[in-house]
Design a protein around this motif. Structure first.
Motif, PDB file in Angstrom:
ATOM      1  N   GLY A 290      40.210  32.806  42.244  1.00  0.00           N
ATOM      2  CA  GLY A 290      40.478  32.570  40.830  1.00  0.00           C
ATOM      3  C   GLY A 290      40.309  33.775  39.939  1.00  0.00           C
ATOM      4  O   GLY A 290      40.654  33.722  38.754  1.00  0.00           O
TER       5      GLY A 290
ATOM      6  N   SER B 291      46.391  35.679  45.178  1.00  0.00           N
ATOM      7  CA  SER B 291      45.780  34.358  44.930  1.00  0.00           C
ATOM      8  C   SER B 291      44.804  33.950  46.032  1.00  0.00           C
ATOM      9  O   SER B 291      43.893  33.143  45.790  1.00  0.00           O
TER      10      SER B 291
ATOM     11  N   ASP C  77      48.800  33.269  37.016  1.00  0.00           N
ATOM     12  CA  ASP C  77      49.289  32.000  36.470  1.00  0.00           C
ATOM     13  C   ASP C  77      50.404  32.192  35.438  1.00  0.00           C
ATOM     14  O   ASP C  77      51.426  31.497  35.502  1.00  0.00           O
TER      15      ASP C  77
ATOM     16  N   SER D 101      43.575  34.857  38.517  1.00  0.00           N
ATOM     17  CA  SER D 101      44.503  33.798  38.089  1.00  0.00           C
ATOM     18  C   SER D 101      45.000  33.981  36.655  1.00  0.00           C
ATOM     19  O   SER D 101      46.132  33.597  36.358  1.00  0.00           O
TER      20      SER D 101
ATOM     21  N   MET E 218      53.702  32.920  37.084  1.00  0.00           N
ATOM     22  CA  MET E 218      54.314  31.769  37.736  1.00  0.00           C
ATOM     23  C   MET E 218      54.859  30.752  36.735  1.00  0.00           C
ATOM     24  O   MET E 218      55.786  29.999  37.048  1.00  0.00           O
ATOM     25  N   SER E 219      54.290  30.727  35.536  1.00  0.00           N
ATOM     26  CA  SER E 219      54.680  29.687  34.580  1.00  0.00           C
ATOM     27  C   SER E 219      55.765  30.137  33.611  1.00  0.00           C
ATOM     28  O   SER E 219      56.820  29.500  33.512  1.00  0.00           O
TER      29      SER E 219
END
Length: 843
Positions: A756, A746, A763, A759, A766-767
């Motif tokens: 980015g 990151s 992302d 990402s 992480m979600s």
């Protein structure tokens, strides 16, 4: 390899060849045939010939020696009215033919000597052959292995597919990104194929149906097509190993029924004059056109119907040559549907029987079910094909009517068997209701087949418990497991010639027809000289791959480092990005302690991402970006190297599998149906780091748990963890090493400061982390630490390597095919006798 291949230069019954026969096997005759083909077919002298000219001349020389057996094989099947296995597959990833055919004909080493006596480089000539990229990965390569085993086991068989003009794209890497360019594998022709224009069939598309009457006066549906295209067959002979059997692979090319419009041309409408030709040929133009657009989806459905209809019409024509009716069609033909791509065969066979041959519905349905069997290759819901009813009706109006009729009759029975169970009928229906009705092709295949099989023990179990659970409830007797296998002829004998020679010196050559005999190698495990030779062969293979990487990627790697390899299609569930997280963990350890003593590793990746699969393409970019940093960081000092090899295909696999020390099989448990690369690695002495997924489970059982580096959640644990409410952030906050890896990505460290760029990968981890990388990370790095410790003890590692190879007998495709023959197809071997065969005497 000399000892094994020289011992095979006498193929069965080759003593019938006479010295002046144009297809004789003596060195003099082979040499003369080769030079004649160079002159008369290529039209060139030796002084001006290119390496490709020599390849074509040699290919025709070999093909000539296949045709004797090929024609006799076909004639024998016709005369003896055998039951024929017909393998329907949208993919056949055959690999290069020349080397494999030389091996199966028993003339590899003899041919090498002849070519080298002429002052030519035999290996360079073999390298001139393009890989026919008629497949995407494991599905097409499995089909190729099955054809090899069918011929080697003397099983009457024919493979049916599409002769794509452009195969899977040629992959290039530019600035770390995958770039797709056309794979024009036919640009110089194909010496192995035999066009059969006299056996062309017509394929109808579009239009509408009307009610009419058959010759008996009974009502029948009549399909009035909007257009027709021609399917022209091209046959490629597929020889067995040490047999006279040479079965055909029949691939269909699409052409227009009227390829030129003179009226349009004379009116100056030149594009319109050839428009029909261009539209028709599009069908067999490209393997798997992008289906992100309506036009792409329509073309895919056209492709599937095109080859299925052509193949079934062909089989019916073959059957009626020697039989008075189709009443016993199912007794003489076994059609295996390789995944859902050919599932429209259920409706098409019904159409042909009812509309063309005047069978009643019930009689046609009985023949159809008994003829067809279905292999499921996936647990991924998105890969279980669905077609909109609107598209289906526009392209195949008669088939939509037939599918609705099948569904109605089937669900009427279900309601009788399970009254009041609306959930069950909804689940089993061939039609998925919604804003737009969808045709469920897996359901169609299940209903229209007499057998359904998975391709690994866990996969079949999960099919019965989850993906196809209601069909398993309805017809438990239909379900079989047929764990995949690969052919040892290509994947050991051809790919790993030194190892093949060593094995044969120790246990004889019986292992090439019965891979279980590899167990005999265990008797030599305490022989220090044997272990040393085994290790030397692995090092030779690693040096060869290192030279290839230096030449093609300009990356210097250490052959003494541990070769940690992951080559397969790029997909989130296969988790190439988990391996990348592991690399970054190693890298972070070195950055924190530059003097760290670690086992040097070379991480090798290969594989293609589907052109429309952005995240998979971003994973390729991530691999190459990490390679750029790691390979050039002075702190690392060569202890880690990362290499992405572009355009992974069969030929590149033949270089990679023998050189690998460690095989990465790290898919999320419960997602991989089987895998076949895992088998190729293990056969060649690589150890596996893997999850309990697909055939990994059975590989671990065979090799021994102590010779397998296991990590990760089980399929049941994955399911339970998700059901309980999985939160990947718990792992991020609770694991410092994992947090350091994610933060390093990151921060833009691997993307020139662009935090980015990756990402879209980070992302989701992480979600919601759909493939559980965060949950499996710690287990993975601990297993990798265990790998390092084992590799430090080279003697221990070599013992483990030998045992992996010795215990892979189960994973020969010969075993898989025997099981299909005995349990699903009901076919037996047929001997091909060529002693008194004279092709010229055939009528």
């Amino acid at each position: 390899m000399d000892s094994i291949l020289k011992s095979k230069t006498k193929t069965p019954q080759t003593n019938i060849q006479i010295e002046d026969d144009r297809t004789g096997m003596s060195p003099e005759t082979l040499k003369r045939a080769f030079l004649d083909n160079l002159f008369y077919l290529q039209g060139i002298n030796q002084t001006d010939a290119t390496l490709y000219d020599y390849y074509v001349a040699l290919a025709y020389t070999v093909r000539d020696r296949l045709l004797h057996r090929f024609l006799k094989t076909v004639e024998t099947y016709k005369q003896e009215k055998v039951k024929l296995v017909s393998y329907f597959s949208a993919e056949f990833l055959m690999g290069r033919y020349l080397g494999n055919n030389l091996i199966n004909l028993g003339m590899y080493e003899q041919t090498r000597q002849i070519i080298e006596d002429l002052g030519l480089d035999f290996d360079e000539i073999l390298e001139q052959e393009p890989d026919p990229g008629l497949g995407n990965g494991g599905l097409g390569r499995l089909a190729a292995c099955f054809l090899d085993s069918l011929a080697s086991l003397e099983i009457p068989a024919i493979g049916y597919g599409i002769r794509y003009e452009f195969g899977i794209f040629h992959q290039m890497i530019r600035d770390g990104w995958q770039v797709e360019i056309p794979d024009n594998w036919l640009r110089f022709g194909n010496p192995w194929e035999l066009p059969r224009p006299d056996e062309t069939v017509e394929i109808m598309l579009g239009g509408h149906t009307e009610m009419g009457h058959n010759e008996l006066g009974h009502p029948k549906a009549v399909w009035i097509p909007a257009r027709t295209v021609l399917a022209i067959p091209y046959d490629t002979p597929v020889p067995g190993y040490q047999t006279n059997t040479v079965n055909p692979l029949r691939l269909w090319k699409a052409e227009a029924s009227e390829s030129f419009n003179f009226d349009a041309f004379n009116a100056g409408q030149y594009d319109q004059a050839v428009a029909e030709k261009m539209d028709a040929e599009t069908i067999s133009k490209v393997l798997y056109p992008n289906d992100n657009t309506p036009a792409g989806r329509e073309l895919r459905l056209e492709q599937q119907y095109f080859f299925v209809s052509a193949s079934l019409q062909d089989l019916i024509r073959i059957h009626l040559r020697t039989h008075d009716s189709l009443d016993d069609f199912h007794e003489k033909v076994a059609v295996q549907l390789n995944d859902t791509h050919p599932a429209v065969a259920v409706a098409e066979l019904m159409r042909l029987l009812i509309d063309k041959h005047n069978y009643s519905w019930n009689h046609a349905w009985d023949i159809t079910q008994k003829t067809l069997s279905y292999t499921n290759h996936t647990l991924m819901p998105e890969a279980l094909e669905r077609w909109s009813a609107g598209l289906f009706g526009r392209l195949l109006p008669r088939h939509l009517e037939i599918i609705y009729e099948i569904n109605q009759r089937f669900l009427d029975n279900v309601r009788t068997w399970f009254p009041g169970d609306d959930r069950l009928t909804t689940s089993l229906s061939l039609i998925e209701e919604g804003d737009e009705k969808q045709i469920r092709m897996a359901n169609l295949a299940c209903v229209g087949s007499h057998a359904i099989n998975g391709v690994a023990a866990l996969h079949t179990d999960l099919l019965k418990k989850d993906t196809l659970k209601d069909f398993a409830k309805l017809w438990p007797e239909k379900f079989y497991n047929k764990t995949n296998g690969v052919t040892p002829r290509r994947w050991i004998l051809l790919s790993n010639q030194e190892l093949s020679t060593l094995i044969t010196e120790k246990i004889g050559d019986g292992w090439l027809k019965n891979l279980d005999e590899m167990r005999k190698l265990e008797a030599f495990i305490e022989d220090a000289k044997f272990r040393q030779r085994w290790q030397e062969i692995k090092q030779n293979n690693k040096r060869s791959l290192a030279a290839y990487i230096l030449k093609h990627r300009n990356i210097q790697i250490d052959p003494n480092s541990l070769f940690d390899v992951q080559v397969k299609r790029i997909h989130e569930y296969k988790r190439q990005h988990l391996a990348v997280l592991g690399i970054i963990a190693f890298y972070n350890r070195i950055k924190q302690n530059p003097g760290l003593d670690i086992v040097p590793r070379t991480f090798i990746f290969g594989g293609k991402a589907a052109p429309g699969y952005f995240l998979a393409k971003l994973v390729i970019k991530l691999i190459n970006s990490v390679a750029e940093v790691v390979n050039n960081d002075p702190d690392v000092r060569g202890r880690l190297k990362v290499v992405f090899l572009p355009n992974f295909n069969v030929s590149l696999g033949q270089r990679i599998y023998p050189a690998a020390d460690l095989s990465e099989q790290v898919s999320t448990a419960g997602k991989e149906a089987s895998g076949t690369g895992n088998m190729k690695f293990a056969m060649n002495g690589a150890l596996t780091i893997g999850t309990l997924d697909g055939a990994n489970i059975e590989i671990r059982e065979e090799a021994g748990a102590e010779n397998f580096f296991l990590f990760g959640l089980t399929a049941e644990e994955v399911y339970r963890r998700k059901a309980e409410g999985y939160n990947p952030m718990d792992y991020y906050h609770g694991n410092g090493e994992l947090r350091g890896v994610i933060d390093r990505i990151s921060s833009g460290h691997f993307s020139h400061g662009n935090g980015g760029l990756f990402s879209p990968i980070v992302d989701p981890l992480m979600s919601h982390d759909p493939y559980m990388l965060m949950a499996d990370f710690q287990s993975y790095v601990e297993a990798q630490d265990a790998v390092s410790e084992a590799y430090r003890d080279q003697d221990r590692w070599t013992r483990m390597s030998i045992l992996n190879s010795a215990r892979m007998g189960k994973f020969s495709s010969d075993r898989t095919i025997r099981e299909y023959c005995n349990e699903i197809w009901g076919v037996k071997p047929v001997k091909i006798n060529i002693e008194d065969y004279n092709p010229a005497s055939l009528s």
